[in-house]
Design an enzyme around this catalytic site. Structure first.
Site, PDB file in Angstrom:
ATOM      1  N   ASN A  85       0.836  -1.197   0.000  1.00  0.00           N
ATOM      2  CA  ASN A  85       0.000   0.000   0.000  1.00  0.00           C
ATOM      3  C   ASN A  85       0.876   1.255   0.000  1.00  0.00           C
ATOM      4  OD1 ASN A  85      -2.391   1.744   0.601  1.00  0.00           O
ATOM      5  ND2 ASN A  85      -1.286   2.035   2.534  1.00  0.00           N
ATOM      6  N   ARG A 137      -8.187   5.495   1.163  1.00  0.00           N
ATOM      7  CA  ARG A 137      -7.402   4.769   0.157  1.00  0.00           C
ATOM      8  C   ARG A 137      -6.379   5.616  -0.580  1.00  0.00           C
ATOM      9  NH1 ARG A 137     -12.885   1.701  -1.427  1.00  0.00           N
ATOM     10  NH2 ARG A 137     -12.560  -0.240  -0.268  1.00  0.00           N
ATOM     11  N   ASP A 181      -1.175  -6.727   3.430  1.00  0.00           N
ATOM     12  CA  ASP A 181      -1.209  -5.691   4.465  1.00  0.00           C
ATOM     13  C   ASP A 181      -2.012  -4.478   3.981  1.00  0.00           C
ATOM     14  OD1 ASP A 181       0.052  -4.628   7.044  1.00  0.00           O
ATOM     15  OD2 ASP A 181       0.611  -3.055   5.624  1.00  0.00           O
ATOM     16  N   HIS A 234      -6.834  -0.061   2.547  1.00  0.00           N
ATOM     17  CA  HIS A 234      -6.321   1.218   2.065  1.00  0.00           C
ATOM     18  C   HIS A 234      -5.987   1.200   0.576  1.00  0.00           C
ATOM     19  CE1 HIS A 234      -6.351   2.583   6.192  1.00  0.00           C
ATOM     20  NE2 HIS A 234      -5.863   1.397   6.511  1.00  0.00           N
ATOM     21  N   GLU A 265      -5.839  -7.954   4.766  1.00  0.00           N
ATOM     22  CA  GLU A 265      -6.059  -7.294   6.043  1.00  0.00           C
ATOM     23  C   GLU A 265      -7.076  -6.171   5.864  1.00  0.00           C
ATOM     24  OE1 GLU A 265      -4.226  -4.660   9.602  1.00  0.00           O
ATOM     25  OE2 GLU A 265      -3.775  -4.258   7.507  1.00  0.00           O
ATOM     26  N   ARG A 277      -5.549 -19.202  12.300  1.00  0.00           N
ATOM     27  CA  ARG A 277      -4.126 -18.851  12.388  1.00  0.00           C
ATOM     28  C   ARG A 277      -3.767 -18.661  13.858  1.00  0.00           C
ATOM     29  NH1 ARG A 277      -2.697 -13.179   9.935  1.00  0.00           N
ATOM     30  NH2 ARG A 277      -3.918 -12.585  11.775  1.00  0.00           N
TER      31      ARG A 277
HETATM   32  C1  QV4 Z   1       4.350   9.011  13.056  1.00  0.00           C
HETATM   33  C2  QV4 Z   1       3.165   9.846  13.509  1.00  0.00           C
HETATM   34  C3  QV4 Z   1       2.306  10.235  12.312  1.00  0.00           C
HETATM   35  C4  QV4 Z   1       3.159  10.952  11.287  1.00  0.00           C
HETATM   36  C5  QV4 Z   1       4.351  10.066  10.889  1.00  0.00           C
HETATM   37  C6  QV4 Z   1       5.281  10.665   9.865  1.00  0.00           C
HETATM   38  O1  QV4 Z   1       2.381   9.078  14.434  1.00  0.00           O
HETATM   39  O2  QV4 Z   1       1.228  11.065  12.724  1.00  0.00           O
HETATM   40  O3  QV4 Z   1       2.387  11.248  10.143  1.00  0.00           O
HETATM   41  O4  QV4 Z   1       5.102   9.688  12.071  1.00  0.00           O
HETATM   42  O5  QV4 Z   1       6.045  11.675  10.424  1.00  0.00           O
HETATM   43  C7  QV4 Z   1       4.852   3.735  12.944  1.00  0.00           C
HETATM   44  C8  QV4 Z   1       4.645   4.533  14.212  1.00  0.00           C
HETATM   45  C9  QV4 Z   1       3.881   5.818  13.894  1.00  0.00           C
HETATM   46  C10 QV4 Z   1       4.635   6.617  12.846  1.00  0.00           C
HETATM   47  C11 QV4 Z   1       4.771   5.761  11.605  1.00  0.00           C
HETATM   48  C12 QV4 Z   1       5.578   6.433  10.515  1.00  0.00           C
HETATM   49  O6  QV4 Z   1       3.961   3.753  15.179  1.00  0.00           O
HETATM   50  O7  QV4 Z   1       3.747   6.605  15.093  1.00  0.00           O
HETATM   51  O8  QV4 Z   1       3.871   7.768  12.509  1.00  0.00           O
HETATM   52  O9  QV4 Z   1       5.471   4.519  11.956  1.00  0.00           O
HETATM   53  O10 QV4 Z   1       6.919   6.456  10.831  1.00  0.00           O
HETATM   54  C13 QV4 Z   1       2.573  -0.894  11.858  1.00  0.00           C
HETATM   55  C14 QV4 Z   1       2.342  -0.253  13.218  1.00  0.00           C
HETATM   56  C15 QV4 Z   1       2.331   1.248  13.135  1.00  0.00           C
HETATM   57  C16 QV4 Z   1       3.599   1.741  12.461  1.00  0.00           C
HETATM   58  C17 QV4 Z   1       3.581   1.148  11.053  1.00  0.00           C
HETATM   59  C18 QV4 Z   1       4.769   1.601  10.201  1.00  0.00           C
HETATM   60  O11 QV4 Z   1       1.126  -0.713  13.748  1.00  0.00           O
HETATM   61  O12 QV4 Z   1       2.282   1.781  14.460  1.00  0.00           O
HETATM   62  O13 QV4 Z   1       3.634   3.162  12.442  1.00  0.00           O
HETATM   63  O14 QV4 Z   1       3.664  -0.293  11.177  1.00  0.00           O
HETATM   64  O15 QV4 Z   1       5.963   1.237  10.779  1.00  0.00           O
HETATM   65  C19 QV4 Z   1      -5.206   0.577  10.699  1.00  0.00           C
HETATM   66  C20 QV4 Z   1      -5.054   0.038   9.288  1.00  0.00           C
HETATM   67  C21 QV4 Z   1      -4.365  -1.309   9.258  1.00  0.00           C
HETATM   68  C22 QV4 Z   1      -3.079  -1.317  10.091  1.00  0.00           C
HETATM   69  C23 QV4 Z   1      -3.421  -0.835  11.493  1.00  0.00           C
HETATM   70  C24 QV4 Z   1      -2.179  -0.758  12.379  1.00  0.00           C
HETATM   71  O16 QV4 Z   1      -6.316  -0.053   8.656  1.00  0.00           O
HETATM   72  O17 QV4 Z   1      -4.064  -1.617   7.915  1.00  0.00           O
HETATM   73  O18 QV4 Z   1      -4.003   0.462  11.450  1.00  0.00           O
HETATM   74  N1  QV4 Z   1      -2.455  -2.624  10.118  1.00  0.00           N
HETATM   75  C25 QV4 Z   1      -1.344  -2.977   9.200  1.00  0.00           C
HETATM   76  C26 QV4 Z   1      -0.288  -3.818   9.874  1.00  0.00           C
HETATM   77  C27 QV4 Z   1       0.458  -2.971  10.871  1.00  0.00           C
HETATM   78  C28 QV4 Z   1       1.194  -1.881  10.154  1.00  0.00           C
HETATM   79  C29 QV4 Z   1       0.498  -1.365   8.987  1.00  0.00           C
HETATM   80  C30 QV4 Z   1      -0.710  -1.828   8.563  1.00  0.00           C
HETATM   81  C31 QV4 Z   1       1.205  -0.405   8.146  1.00  0.00           C
HETATM   82  O19 QV4 Z   1      -0.844  -4.955  10.446  1.00  0.00           O
HETATM   83  O20 QV4 Z   1       1.347  -3.742  11.656  1.00  0.00           O
HETATM   84  O21 QV4 Z   1       1.425  -0.781  11.078  1.00  0.00           O
HETATM   85  O22 QV4 Z   1       1.940  -1.216   7.214  1.00  0.00           O
HETATM   86  O23 QV4 Z   1      -6.224  -0.102  11.398  1.00  0.00           O
HETATM   87 CA    CA Z   2      -3.501   3.698  -0.259  1.00  0.00          CA
END
Ligand code: QV4
Ligand code: CA
Length: 476
Positions: free
Chosen positions: A98, A147, A186, A190, A223, A325
């Site tokens: 994504n 999205r 993943d 989105h 997801e 799972r």
């Molecule tokens: C920070 C600020 C933001 C800012 C950004 C950029 O909070 O406001 O815009 O910096 O300056 C991490 C940090 C997060 C940080 C971001 C960017 O926790 O604070 O933003 O990195 O550096 C995982 C973690 C997230 C992590 C992300 C990327 O859960 O915390 O973010 O990896 O490393 C929704 C979605 C669903 C998602 C779920 C978590 O619908 O799709 O939220 N689940 C999947 C995965 C999950 C993963 C992602 C998606 C992203 O299962 O593990 O997020 O790939 O419900």
């Molecule tokens: Ca997208």
């Protein structure tokens, strides 16, 4: 894309969160293969941003599609997939397409450099033309915002762009060539379903050199967190593949936490708002909701509440609904904390105790007897129907899987002691929760089934586990 492509006679997958490829290869040969597991989900395989403190979530910030991460390199991954397939265990890759990494996270685990600030990822290559215009996800009632904008600042790829599609398809096809059986997509919510349909449609059939049937398609589980109340629903995706059924995780947590009675489980399935059985990837907890990331946190059960967790896991594995799972975690106290390391950066290998459980920072729920023996139960039950439902009107329930397997649960604050119909042929069976079958005896409780199929079933309120399970492969 709806079948997990399991080998005959096997069922149940485990998510070996943050494990290294060499360790997984050994785990397939030493444990998953012998104990009947059908598949495993790995952490993302492609190059991710190196983030200070090495949080687990750095793996969700792609830098390129080179297959080098803290879990190992391409050669190690390829060897792992091959060794696991050789012992009947299929591999499912967590694919993140994504987005790419967020601003500031520019160095990759394969040594590539990117400049997320200017949307430049030369190791793919992607440039600013391949991304959606910058905006933040702020409104889950607006599909366009969800999205086409950035999830927590992660540079949002435009999957409508043909170059982006080509690069994603190449990445997925490379993994198919290496022998994987499918993908966890993943952040599917989105991405536009129409774009995903094009991408999935261009992915090759599975590699017959790895034992897949000619014409078999990768199993796709997307997801999509849909607990209701948002603009996007899972039904937009179930035509394309399975979805991760978060309502299953939420509901099973509530039930085994005592917020709902066990007797209500009698109609477990679509009546609870779940997607169809073959479109539902089901789980008690996942790598996000076990630590409060994502959605649906409060009632989720994890390894930290072991008695209820084992009961919920046993129910999920005993019940025919969905593709289950099992989560396999590392121990954590901080929700950002990465996997155990040997030196602050290299991931440590699990070590094993004499009872097969893990140490060295790894929890390995899949090596808990009550869980791996329920994978054995699921295999023994095979396609047998759920029959002989019994409940006490509250929190004691039991059911059989045809004449192959029988399970009982006690979540009341008093003992269960009843003569119940097990559906099983007469004989003495080992309870696979309190112990296992060992040669001609049981290491835990045994259950004597009479010629009428009935047996005295007892689960005391203060027992270590609130479950009892017997099946034809654990008969003396
Ligand atoms: C920070 C600020 C933001 C800012 C950004 C950029 O909070 O406001 O815009 O910096 O300056 C991490 C940090 C997060 C940080 C971001 C960017 O926790 O604070 O933003 O990195 O550096 C995982 C973690 C997230 C992590 C992300 C990327 O859960 O915390 O973010 O990896 O490393 C929704 C979605 C669903 C998602 C779920 C978590 O619908 O799709 O939220 N689940 C999947 C995965 C999950 C993963 C992602 C998606 C992203 O299962 O593990 O997020 O790939 O419900
Ligand atoms: Ca997208």
């Amino acid at each position: 894309q709806f079948s997990p492509n399991y080998k005959d006679g096997r069922n149940g997958m485990v998510h070996l969160f943050e494990w290294k490829w060499d360790d997984i290869a050994a785990e397939c040969e030493n444990f998953l293969g012998p104990y009947g597991f059908a598949g495993l989900q790995v952490s993302p395989v492609n190059e991710n941003a190196v983030i200070g403190g090495r949080p687990w979530w750095e793996r969700y910030q792609p830098i390129s599609y080179k297959l080098t991460t803290r879990s190992g390199n391409e050669q190690q991954f390829a060897s792992m997939v091959k060794r696991c397939n050789a012992v009947g265990v299929r591999t499912y890759v967590d694919v993140v397409f994504n987005h790419m990494s967020a601003n500031g996270n520019s160095r990759g685990t394969a040594g590539s450099q990117a400049d997320p600030g200017s949307k430049s990822f030369p190791a793919v290559p992607f440039s600013t033309l391949d991304f959606n215009p910058t905006c933040s996800i702020t409104n889950y009632n607006d599909p366009k915002n969800i999205r086409n904008c950035e999830l927590v600042g992660l540079r949002d790829l435009n999957q409508g762009n043909s170059w982006v599609r080509d690069k994603i398809v190449d990445f997925l096809n490379h993994l198919v060539d290496l022998g994987v059986a499918g993908f966890r997509v993943d952040a599917a919510k989105h991405m536009w379903p129409a774009d995903l349909a094009v991408i999935y449609g261009r992915v090759k059939n599975l590699n017959t050199a790895h034992g897949f049937n000619a014409g078999a398609k990768p199993y796709i589980f997307q997801e999509v967190i849909d607990l209701g109340g948002e603009a996007i629903s899972k039904s937009e995706y179930t035509g394309l593949g399975a979805v991760t059924e978060f309502r299953h995780s939420d509901s099973i947590g509530k039930v085994f936490r005592g917020k709902d009675q066990l007797r209500y489980l009698v109609n477990w399935g679509t009546a609870w708002g779940f997607a169809a059985s073959d479109r539902s990837l089901v789980f008690v907890d996942n790598h996000d909701n076990q630590r409060g990331h994502g959605a649906g946190g409060a009632d989720v059960l994890t390894y930290k509440v072991p008695k209820q967790y084992k009961m919920a896991s046993a129910f999920m594995l005993a019940h025919p609904f969905g593709t289950p799972r099992v989560m396999s975690s590392f121990a954590f106290s901080d929700t950002d904390q990465g996997p155990p390391t040997s030196d602050g950066s290299n991931i440590a290998s699990p070590r094993f105790n004499s009872d097969m459980s893990c140490n060295n920072g790894w929890v390995c729920e899949h090596r808990w007897r009550q869980i791996y023996n329920m994978v054995g139960f699921r295999n023994a039950a095979a396609n047998a129907q759920l029959q002989n439902w019994w409940d006490n009107g509250k929190n004691q329930i039991a059911f059989s899987r045809g004449n192959r397997a029988f399970v009982a649960f006690n979540n009341d604050g008093y003992d269960l002691s009843s003569s119940l119909q097990t559906g099983l042929p007469a004989g003495t069976y080992c309870d696979v929760i309190s112990g296992s079958k060992s040669g001609s005896s049981c290491t835990g409780k045994s259950v004597v089934v009479g010629s009428d199929g009935r047996a005295n079933i007892s689960i005391r309120q203060n027992e270590q586990d609130g479950v009892l399970a017997i099946h034809v492969n654990a008969k003396l």
